[in-house]
Design an enzyme around this catalytic site. Sequence first.
Site, PDB file in Angstrom:
ATOM      1  N   GLY A  12      30.016   7.749  -4.439  1.00 12.16           N
ATOM      2  CA  GLY A  12      30.720   8.361  -3.310  1.00 12.16           C
ATOM      3  C   GLY A  12      29.750   8.756  -2.204  1.00 12.16           C
ATOM      4  NE  ARG A  87      39.334  -1.769 -23.384  1.00  5.85           N
ATOM      5  CZ  ARG A  87      40.632  -1.498 -23.384  1.00  5.85           C
ATOM      6  NH1 ARG A  87      41.203  -0.944 -22.347  1.00  5.85           N
ATOM      7  NH2 ARG A  87      41.369  -1.789 -24.435  1.00  5.85           N
ATOM      8  CG  ASN A  94      37.989   7.872 -15.261  1.00  4.59           C
ATOM      9  OD1 ASN A  94      37.635   9.051 -15.318  1.00  4.59           O
ATOM     10  ND2 ASN A  94      37.131   6.872 -15.248  1.00  4.59           N
ATOM     11  CB  VAL A 117      35.419   3.020  -6.158  1.00 16.59           C
ATOM     12  CG1 VAL A 117      34.111   2.464  -6.707  1.00 16.59           C
ATOM     13  CG2 VAL A 117      35.556   2.651  -4.680  1.00 16.59           C
ATOM     14  CG  HIS A 172      35.365  -4.492 -11.203  1.00 15.06           C
ATOM     15  ND1 HIS A 172      34.252  -5.175 -10.780  1.00 15.06           N
ATOM     16  CD2 HIS A 172      34.945  -3.220 -11.439  1.00 15.06           C
ATOM     17  CE1 HIS A 172      33.216  -4.356 -10.755  1.00 15.06           C
ATOM     18  NE2 HIS A 172      33.610  -3.167 -11.161  1.00 15.06           N
TER      19      HIS A 172
HETATM   20  P1  NAI Z   1      29.307  10.162 -10.699  1.00 18.09           P
HETATM   21  O1  NAI Z   1      29.482  10.844 -12.013  1.00 18.09           O
HETATM   22  O2  NAI Z   1      27.997  10.188 -10.032  1.00 18.09           O
HETATM   23  O3  NAI Z   1      30.395  10.732  -9.662  1.00 18.09           O
HETATM   24  C1  NAI Z   1      31.721  10.982 -10.012  1.00 18.09           C
HETATM   25  C2  NAI Z   1      32.129  12.266  -9.318  1.00 18.09           C
HETATM   26  O4  NAI Z   1      33.519  12.493  -9.567  1.00 18.09           O
HETATM   27  C3  NAI Z   1      31.372  13.496  -9.824  1.00 18.09           C
HETATM   28  O5  NAI Z   1      30.672  14.107  -8.746  1.00 18.09           O
HETATM   29  C4  NAI Z   1      32.463  14.391 -10.383  1.00 18.09           C
HETATM   30  O6  NAI Z   1      32.237  15.776 -10.150  1.00 18.09           O
HETATM   31  C5  NAI Z   1      33.681  13.893  -9.617  1.00 18.09           C
HETATM   32  N1  NAI Z   1      34.952  14.230 -10.252  1.00 18.09           N
HETATM   33  C6  NAI Z   1      35.276  14.208 -11.560  1.00 18.09           C
HETATM   34  N2  NAI Z   1      36.537  14.601 -11.735  1.00 18.09           N
HETATM   35  C7  NAI Z   1      37.039  14.867 -10.509  1.00 18.09           C
HETATM   36  C8  NAI Z   1      38.303  15.329 -10.052  1.00 18.09           C
HETATM   37  N3  NAI Z   1      39.309  15.591 -10.895  1.00 18.09           N
HETATM   38  N4  NAI Z   1      38.456  15.508  -8.723  1.00 18.09           N
HETATM   39  C9  NAI Z   1      37.440  15.271  -7.879  1.00 18.09           C
HETATM   40  N5  NAI Z   1      36.228  14.839  -8.251  1.00 18.09           N
HETATM   41  C10 NAI Z   1      36.032  14.648  -9.562  1.00 18.09           C
HETATM   42  O7  NAI Z   1      29.787   8.668 -10.935  1.00 18.09           O
HETATM   43  P2  NAI Z   1      29.489   7.393 -10.012  1.00 18.09           P
HETATM   44  O8  NAI Z   1      28.297   6.702 -10.525  1.00 18.09           O
HETATM   45  O9  NAI Z   1      29.550   7.791  -8.596  1.00 18.09           O
HETATM   46  O10 NAI Z   1      30.760   6.480 -10.382  1.00 18.09           O
HETATM   47  C11 NAI Z   1      32.063   6.909 -10.018  1.00 18.09           C
HETATM   48  C12 NAI Z   1      33.121   5.973 -10.580  1.00 18.09           C
HETATM   49  O11 NAI Z   1      33.022   4.720  -9.920  1.00 18.09           O
HETATM   50  C13 NAI Z   1      33.006   5.689 -12.079  1.00 18.09           C
HETATM   51  O12 NAI Z   1      34.306   5.591 -12.628  1.00 18.09           O
HETATM   52  C14 NAI Z   1      32.333   4.335 -12.109  1.00 18.09           C
HETATM   53  O13 NAI Z   1      32.586   3.633 -13.294  1.00 18.09           O
HETATM   54  C15 NAI Z   1      32.977   3.685 -10.906  1.00 18.09           C
HETATM   55  N6  NAI Z   1      32.269   2.547 -10.337  1.00 18.09           N
HETATM   56  C16 NAI Z   1      33.041   1.497  -9.935  1.00 18.09           C
HETATM   57  C17 NAI Z   1      32.467   0.398  -9.347  1.00 18.09           C
HETATM   58  C18 NAI Z   1      33.350  -0.717  -8.886  1.00 18.09           C
HETATM   59  O14 NAI Z   1      32.837  -1.772  -8.522  1.00 18.09           O
HETATM   60  N7  NAI Z   1      34.654  -0.548  -8.845  1.00 18.09           N
HETATM   61  C19 NAI Z   1      31.009   0.302  -9.149  1.00 18.09           C
HETATM   62  C20 NAI Z   1      30.299   1.484  -9.568  1.00 18.09           C
HETATM   63  C21 NAI Z   1      30.920   2.568 -10.148  1.00 18.09           C
END
Ligand code: NAI
Length: 295
Positions: A12, A87, A94, A117, A172
């Site tokens: 983010g 999974r 989520n 995402v 994906h």
């Molecule tokens: P991260 O753990 O660094 O960030 C996730 C954030 O979501 C955290 O700051 C957390 O506090 C926040 N969060 C959790 N629950 C929440 C809620 N109820 N309301 C608001 N915020 C909340 O994780 P990262 O590395 O940024 O990845 C985020 C997601 O994106 C993961 O699910 C990851 O698998 C996915 N991802 C998807 C990709 C794609 O191509 N679609 C590529 C890379 C990551």
Amino acid sequence: MKLGFVGAGRVGATSAFTCLLNLDVEEIALVDIAEDLAVGEAMDLTHAAAGVDKYPKIVGGSDYSLLKGSDVIVVTAGLARKPGMTRLDLANKNAGIIRDVAKKIMEASPESKIIVVTNPMDVMTYIMWKETGKPRNEVFGMGNMLDSQRLKATLFAQGARNIRKAWIIGEHGDSMFIMWSQADFDGEVDREKTLEQVRFVAAEVIKRKGATIYGPAVAIYRMVNAIVNDTKEEIPTSVILQGEYGIEDVSVGVPAIIGSGGVEKVVEYDLPEEELNALRNSASILKERLRELGY
Ligand code: NAI
């Protein structure tokens, strides 16, 4: 132009940074359950912007009202898979987060386009679409754009040049595939090896640095750019299909035209049987996952 980010974690915050540097942004709002993190990222981004003589309003916090009036909201809120978590456990957790985020976005900024995402992204995109009740052109997912960036890098490393088109579509995830029928580049590559490399390369990055960050950030920026600058580019995107390719009621990655209306059109190629079957296979896998989650 205002951009909203729900989830100010690694992807983010880095996608906000990428958009800040490359777009003409007037306002950025970062919302995260971790309030201090969102506030801190907003401050840090403000200081980055000043370094290139940009002074947009950048705010962070846990209050969704910050998102009001966003043109686009990027949703990365969620958990990553932890050891011992299946999974389905992750998808369940989520899905709960996405339902909550959907409700709050609709209260705070119902007009925004939403780019999902959070993984498993295709499934989360469908849930976001269902729970917001928005039209499908306004809720779609980023995944295959990143997969396709990985494909382009792999093709280049094998000697391909002038890569004009190289899309990965489908889930994906494991059942994604290369749309070889529409690929357009100079040079020859080993097709089998290419798909294997692209499929497993994300896991290699995660093993070494814990997450994929810059790749997704740029893919998100490309999609945001297409919307806010109305570029009408073709970008592989997870979209709720309504009969295209003989698929409906599931979100799966297909080539789409993205512009100010969001997903303005699903591009329907006359795919060879092998690719059409691969797309339908992805769709049926994703439908099964949605069923497991009660959709
Ligand atoms: P991260 O753990 O660094 O960030 C996730 C954030 O979501 C955290 O700051 C957390 O506090 C926040 N969060 C959790 N629950 C929440 C809620 N109820 N309301 C608001 N915020 C909340 O994780 P990262 O590395 O940024 O990845 C985020 C997601 O994106 C993961 O699910 C990851 O698998 C996915 N991802 C998807 C990709 C794609 O191509 N679609 C590529 C890379 C990551």
